[in-house]
Design an enzyme around this catalytic site. Sequence first.
Site, PDB file in Angstrom:
ATOM      1  N   ASP A  30      -3.068  26.010 -23.672  1.00 61.20           N
ATOM      2  CA  ASP A  30      -3.371  25.804 -22.255  1.00 61.20           C
ATOM      3  C   ASP A  30      -4.848  26.020 -21.960  1.00 61.20           C
ATOM      4  OD1 ASP A  30      -0.673  25.232 -21.483  1.00 61.20           O
ATOM      5  OD2 ASP A  30      -0.243  27.367 -21.519  1.00 61.20           O
ATOM      6  N   GLU A 129       5.563  27.419 -16.829  1.00 52.99           N
ATOM      7  CA  GLU A 129       5.393  28.860 -16.634  1.00 52.99           C
ATOM      8  C   GLU A 129       5.574  29.244 -15.174  1.00 52.99           C
ATOM      9  OE1 GLU A 129       2.170  29.494 -20.266  1.00 52.99           O
ATOM     10  OE2 GLU A 129       1.440  29.125 -18.234  1.00 52.99           O
TER      11      GLU A 129
END
Length: 160
Positions: A30, A129
């Site tokens: 990420d 997430e």
Amino acid sequence: MINAVSSWIKERVDKAGARGIVLGLSGGIDSAVVAALALRSLRPNVLGLLLPCHSNAQDSDDARLVADHLDLETGTVDLTPVFDLLLTLLPPANQMVTANLKPRLRMMTLYYFAGLKQYLVAGTGNKSEIAVGYFTKYGDGGADLLPLGDMLKSQVWDLA
């Protein structure tokens, strides 16, 4: 998608009157993708900070590989001594409570550098997430912009 997100990052930075982006460079996919996207539109005004705190050394090694590959400006602030000192000043708590201090110390440090450089803080969380609450409020969930916030983890891998 690459062009769209890179353009969006530049628009957000320009609209805020900021000069660039700072992000925590963890060594994971990420943060690597956010760094690459930011560099596409803001080079050289992107700073990747390595913020170890009782961290696996491999994470820093991976972050440095990403930074070298992207030719990304980096800095390192080892938060371990601050974290350890803070724990001596606070009453004992369970592992989850103490673990959440780490991302909060990291975000505080990112905002410090953002203030120094007149940058925005880019978060590195993704939609997967966020959907399950896998972040720390006022920690890694605190950012000025979240370039991957609309992408599932599988889309982040595709983008990478």
